[in-house]
Design a protein around this motif. Structure first.
Motif, PDB file in Angstrom:
ATOM      1  N   LEU A 123      -8.188 -26.678 -38.247  1.00  0.00           N
ATOM      2  CA  LEU A 123      -7.747 -27.945 -38.063  1.00  0.00           C
ATOM      3  C   LEU A 123      -8.919 -28.950 -38.720  1.00  0.00           C
ATOM      4  O   LEU A 123      -8.600 -30.084 -39.041  1.00  0.00           O
ATOM      5  CB  LEU A 123      -7.733 -28.638 -36.662  1.00  0.00           C
ATOM      6  N   GLY A 124      -9.924 -28.276 -39.226  1.00  0.00           N
ATOM      7  CA  GLY A 124     -10.989 -28.979 -39.984  1.00  0.00           C
ATOM      8  C   GLY A 124     -11.712 -30.008 -38.835  1.00  0.00           C
ATOM      9  O   GLY A 124     -12.336 -31.262 -39.520  1.00  0.00           O
ATOM     10  N   TYR A 125     -11.813 -29.739 -37.637  1.00  0.00           N
ATOM     11  CA  TYR A 125     -12.687 -30.857 -36.717  1.00  0.00           C
ATOM     12  C   TYR A 125     -14.121 -30.899 -37.119  1.00  0.00           C
ATOM     13  O   TYR A 125     -14.547 -29.966 -37.476  1.00  0.00           O
ATOM     14  CB  TYR A 125     -12.426 -30.506 -35.406  1.00  0.00           C
ATOM     15  N   THR A 126     -14.770 -31.798 -36.804  1.00  0.00           N
ATOM     16  CA  THR A 126     -16.164 -31.866 -36.913  1.00  0.00           C
ATOM     17  C   THR A 126     -16.829 -31.174 -35.490  1.00  0.00           C
ATOM     18  O   THR A 126     -15.962 -31.199 -34.391  1.00  0.00           O
ATOM     19  CB  THR A 126     -16.655 -33.236 -36.939  1.00  0.00           C
ATOM     20  N   PRO A 127     -17.981 -30.711 -35.521  1.00  0.00           N
ATOM     21  CA  PRO A 127     -18.563 -30.215 -34.310  1.00  0.00           C
ATOM     22  C   PRO A 127     -18.366 -31.478 -33.084  1.00  0.00           C
ATOM     23  O   PRO A 127     -17.915 -31.183 -31.934  1.00  0.00           O
ATOM     24  CB  PRO A 127     -20.080 -30.362 -34.493  1.00  0.00           C
ATOM     25  N   LEU A 128     -18.411 -32.813 -33.268  1.00  0.00           N
ATOM     26  CA  LEU A 128     -18.194 -33.744 -32.034  1.00  0.00           C
ATOM     27  C   LEU A 128     -16.852 -33.666 -31.877  1.00  0.00           C
ATOM     28  O   LEU A 128     -16.486 -33.936 -30.564  1.00  0.00           O
ATOM     29  CB  LEU A 128     -18.764 -35.075 -32.790  1.00  0.00           C
ATOM     30  N   ALA A 129     -15.947 -33.699 -32.817  1.00  0.00           N
ATOM     31  CA  ALA A 129     -14.549 -33.821 -32.318  1.00  0.00           C
ATOM     32  C   ALA A 129     -14.159 -32.563 -31.581  1.00  0.00           C
ATOM     33  O   ALA A 129     -13.298 -32.617 -30.583  1.00  0.00           O
ATOM     34  CB  ALA A 129     -13.624 -34.140 -33.520  1.00  0.00           C
ATOM     35  N   ALA A 130     -14.542 -31.469 -31.928  1.00  0.00           N
ATOM     36  CA  ALA A 130     -14.227 -30.054 -31.469  1.00  0.00           C
ATOM     37  C   ALA A 130     -14.864 -30.092 -29.912  1.00  0.00           C
ATOM     38  O   ALA A 130     -14.111 -29.927 -29.052  1.00  0.00           O
ATOM     39  CB  ALA A 130     -14.847 -29.044 -32.291  1.00  0.00           C
ATOM     40  N   GLY A 131     -16.126 -30.634 -29.841  1.00  0.00           N
ATOM     41  CA  GLY A 131     -16.771 -30.659 -28.335  1.00  0.00           C
ATOM     42  C   GLY A 131     -15.724 -31.595 -27.521  1.00  0.00           C
ATOM     43  O   GLY A 131     -15.551 -31.103 -26.249  1.00  0.00           O
ATOM     44  N   LEU A 132     -15.461 -32.926 -28.135  1.00  0.00           N
ATOM     45  CA  LEU A 132     -14.724 -33.693 -27.228  1.00  0.00           C
ATOM     46  C   LEU A 132     -13.351 -33.255 -26.858  1.00  0.00           C
ATOM     47  O   LEU A 132     -12.984 -33.545 -25.752  1.00  0.00           O
ATOM     48  CB  LEU A 132     -14.582 -35.118 -28.071  1.00  0.00           C
ATOM     49  N   ILE A 168     -19.191 -30.402 -25.433  1.00  0.00           N
ATOM     50  CA  ILE A 168     -19.206 -31.933 -26.063  1.00  0.00           C
ATOM     51  C   ILE A 168     -20.660 -32.369 -26.197  1.00  0.00           C
ATOM     52  O   ILE A 168     -20.759 -32.769 -27.199  1.00  0.00           O
ATOM     53  CB  ILE A 168     -18.651 -32.719 -24.566  1.00  0.00           C
ATOM     54  N   LEU A 169     -21.570 -31.736 -25.332  1.00  0.00           N
ATOM     55  CA  LEU A 169     -23.017 -32.566 -25.845  1.00  0.00           C
ATOM     56  C   LEU A 169     -23.571 -31.789 -27.226  1.00  0.00           C
ATOM     57  O   LEU A 169     -24.183 -32.546 -28.016  1.00  0.00           O
ATOM     58  CB  LEU A 169     -23.940 -32.081 -24.625  1.00  0.00           C
ATOM     59  N   GLY A 170     -23.098 -30.624 -27.415  1.00  0.00           N
ATOM     60  CA  GLY A 170     -23.606 -29.962 -28.550  1.00  0.00           C
ATOM     61  C   GLY A 170     -22.944 -30.673 -29.596  1.00  0.00           C
ATOM     62  O   GLY A 170     -23.637 -30.599 -30.798  1.00  0.00           O
ATOM     63  N   GLY A 171     -21.669 -30.661 -29.653  1.00  0.00           N
ATOM     64  CA  GLY A 171     -20.976 -31.744 -30.790  1.00  0.00           C
ATOM     65  C   GLY A 171     -21.680 -32.901 -31.090  1.00  0.00           C
ATOM     66  O   GLY A 171     -21.781 -33.153 -32.065  1.00  0.00           O
ATOM     67  N   LEU A 172     -21.829 -33.823 -29.930  1.00  0.00           N
ATOM     68  CA  LEU A 172     -22.466 -35.057 -30.030  1.00  0.00           C
ATOM     69  C   LEU A 172     -24.040 -34.833 -30.673  1.00  0.00           C
ATOM     70  O   LEU A 172     -23.981 -35.684 -31.678  1.00  0.00           O
ATOM     71  CB  LEU A 172     -22.646 -35.687 -28.769  1.00  0.00           C
ATOM     72  N   LEU A 173     -24.780 -34.072 -30.186  1.00  0.00           N
ATOM     73  CA  LEU A 173     -26.010 -33.913 -30.848  1.00  0.00           C
ATOM     74  C   LEU A 173     -26.032 -33.282 -32.223  1.00  0.00           C
ATOM     75  O   LEU A 173     -26.730 -34.025 -33.099  1.00  0.00           O
ATOM     76  CB  LEU A 173     -26.894 -32.825 -29.859  1.00  0.00           C
TER      77      LEU A 173
END
Length: 468
Positions: free
Chosen positions: A298-307, A157-162
Motif C-alpha cells: 500500500l506504500g504507507y510511511t512508517p508512521l502511517a503503518a504504525g497508526l 505506533i511509537l516506532g512509526g512516529l519516531l
C-alpha cells in the motif's frame, strides 16, 4: 492503571505500577522496530529476507535464557534479578541507538532480549507474590497481559512516529530514561523474595535449550532464504531435534533440573503454556506480515503503518480487561478455545486484502477483533499456567510462561517470513508489489489455520489430561 478494590493496598498498587511499567516497556521493545524495518534495512544494509532477524534475535535470546533467569531469580532474589535486568536493558538500548553496523545492532537486540529474559520472569514472580491467588491476582495478571499485548501495538505506533519525525535510533534511546526511572523507584516499592532452599543452577540444561532453539530458528530462516529441502536447512532442523532430546536427558539426570519434568505433567502448566506459545506466535507474526503489506504493497510511511495498528492496541486492551470476566464465568479452558476460534475468524478474512487502498478497512476491523480474541487467550494462558504452583516455584512457573511467549515470538515470525519469502521469491526474480502480496496472503492462510489447530489441540488434550 492499578487495581483498586478492598483487597489491595497502596503498597500493592505502587509495586504493580512499577512492575507493569517494566513489562510494558519490554513489550514495546519487541515491536517498536517493526514498522521501522524497511528504513533500518536501507540504512544498515539488510535485505527483506533478513529483516526478521531484528525481531528474531531479540526473541531468541529472551526465549533461550528465560528459564535459567527465572531460576536465578528464585535463588538469588527476584528484586535483585529484576534490577539487574533493567540495567542491562538500559545499556543495550543505548548501544542500539548508537549502532552503525548490522553486527552492533543485532548485538544490542540480543542484550535487550537477555534483559527481557531477566526482567519478565522476575517481575511476574514479584507480581504473583504480591497478590494472593484469586480474583485480585487474576485481575493483576489480566492487566499485565493486556498491557504487554498493548505494548506490542504501542511499539508499532511509537516506532512509526519516531522513525518519521526523528530517526529509528530513538526507538532504542527512548528506553534509557525509562530504565533509569524504574531503577530509581523499584528498590523503594518492591520487597525482596526468593525460594527458601538454595539450589545449583542447571547450566547444561540452559545451554542445550538455547542451542536447540537457535538451531530451529536458523533452520526456519534458512528455509525462507533457500528451500525446505536445502541441506543446511535439514541439518539445522535435525540438530534442533537432537539438542532437544539431549535437553530432556539432561533434565532427567541433573539433581536440580532447569525444568522439572514433573511440573510439565500438570495439565494446567503444560497446555496453558502451549496455548501461550501459539497465541504469541500467531498474533505477533501477523503484525510482521501486515507491516510488510502496508509499506511494500500500500506504500504507507512508517508512521502511517504504525497508526494503522492503533485499533489492534485498543482491541488488546479490551481483551485483557474482558479476559478475567470471561474466565470467571466460563473457565480458562473455554476462554482459551473460544478466543482462538474468534481469532481465526478475524484473521482468515485478511486473505482478501489487495493492492487497493480500501483494503485498509478490512485490516482495521480484522485486527481489532483479533486483538480482543488474542488477549482473552493470553489471559487464560497466564491464569492457567500459574495456578496451583507453590511459592517456591513462582520464578520457574513464570519463567515457563515467559519462555512460551518468547518462543512463540521467536518461531512465529520466521515461519511466516519463510512462507512469505518462499512465495514472493518463487514467483519472480525479485519481490515486487504483486508477489509480496501473494506471499503475505499465503502466510495469513497459515496463520489462521494455526489458530484453528490451537483451539482444537487445547480443547481436546487439556480435557483428556484433566480427566486423567
Amino acid at each position: 492503571m492499578c487495581i483498586r478494590d478492598s483487597r489491595t493496598t497502596g503498597h500493592q498498587r505502587a509495586a504493580l505500577l512499577v512492575l507493569l511499567t517494566a513489562s510494558f516497556t519490554l513489550a514495546v521493545d519487541f515491536s517498536i522496530l517493526n514498522v521501522a524495518l524497511p528504513a533500518i534495512g536501507t540504512d544498515i544494509g539488510l535485505g527483506i529476507s533478513h529483516l526478521q532477524w531484528i525481531a528474531t534475535v531479540f526473541a531468541l535470546c529472551s526465549a533461550g535464557f528465560t528459564l535459567l533467569m527465572g531460576r536465578v531469580a528464585d535463588i538469588t532474589g527476584r528484586r535483585r534479578t529484576f534490577l539487574a535486568g533493567m540495567i542491562l536493558l538500559g545499556a543495550g538500548s543505548l548501544t542500539g541507538g548508537l549502532a552503525t553496523t548490522p553486527t552492533i545492532l543485532l548485538a544490542a537486540r540480543a542484550a535487550q532480549g537477555l534483559a527481557t529474559a531477566t526482567v519478565v520472569p522476575a517481575a511476574l514472580a514479584l507480581l504473583i507474590g504480591t497478590f494472593t491467588e484469586g480474583p485480585a491476582r487474576d485481575k493483576a495478571l489480566g492487566l499485565n497481559g493486556s498491557l504487554m499485548a498493548a505494548g506490542f501495538t504501542t511499539g508499532a505506533i511509537l516506532g512509526g512516529l519516531l522513525t518519521d519525525l526523528l530517526s529509528w535510533r530513538w526507538a532504542f534511546l527512548i528506553n534509557v530514561p525509562i530504565a533509569v526511572a524504574v531503577l530509581a523507584t523499584a528498590p523503594i516499592v518492591l520487597q525482596e523474595s526468593r525460594a527458601h532452599e538454595r539450589t545449583r543452577l542447571d547450566i547444561p540444561g540452559a545451554l542445550t535449550a538455547t542451542l536447540a532453539l537457535l538451531a530451529l530458528v536458523h533452520g526456519l530462516t534458512h528455509a525462507a532464504e533457500t528451500t525446505w529441502t536445502d541441506p543446511v536447512t535439514l541439518a539445522a532442523l535435525a540438530a534442533a531435534v537432537v539438542l532437544l532430546a539431549v535437553f530432556v536427558a539432561v533434565e532427567r539426570a541433573v539433581p536440580v533440573p532447569l525444568v522439572p519434568l514433573r511440573m510439565l505433567t500438570r495439565p494446567s502448566v503444560a497446555w496453558g503454556n502451549v496455548a501461550g506459545l501459539l497465541a504469541f506466535a500467531t498474533e505477533t507474526s501477523l503484525v510482521f506480515l501486515l507491516t510488510i503489506y502496508l509499506q511494500k504493497v500500500l506504500g504507507y510511511t512508517p508512521l502511517a503503518a504504525g497508526l494503522s495498528f492503533a485499533v489492534l492496541g485498543l482491541g488488546t486492551v479490551l481483551g485483557g480487561l474482558a479476559g478475567p470476566k470471561v474466565i470467571a464465568r466460563f473457565g480458562s479452558r473455554t476462554a482459551i478455545v473460544g478466543g482462538f476460534l474468534l481469532q481465526a475468524a478475524a484473521t482468515l478474512p485478511l486473505v482478501l486484502i489487495s493492492a487497493a487502498a480500501g483494503s485498509i478497512w478490512l485490516v482495521l476491523v480484522a485486527t481489532f477483533a483479533g486483538g480482543v480474541a488474542n488477549l482473552v487467550v493470553i489471559v487464560g494462558f497466564m491464569v492457567t499456567a500459574t495456578a496451583d504452583v507453590p511459592a517456591s516455584e513462582h520464578g520457574l512457573a513464570t519463567g515457563l510462561t515467559t519462555m512460551s511467549q518468547q518462543v512463540g515470538i521467536a518461531l512465529g515470525t520466521p515461519v511466516m517470513s519463510a512462507v512469505l519469502t518462499a512465495v514472493a521469491l518463487g514467483a519472480a526474480p525479485g519481490p515486487g508489489t504483486t508477489t509480496v502480496l501473494d506471499g503475505v496472503t499465503a502466510a495469513i492462510w497459515v496463520n489462521g489455520g494455526a489458530c484453528v489447530a490451537a483451539a482444537a489441540a487445547v480443547g481436546i488434550f487439556l480435557r483428556r489430561r484433566a480427566r486423567a
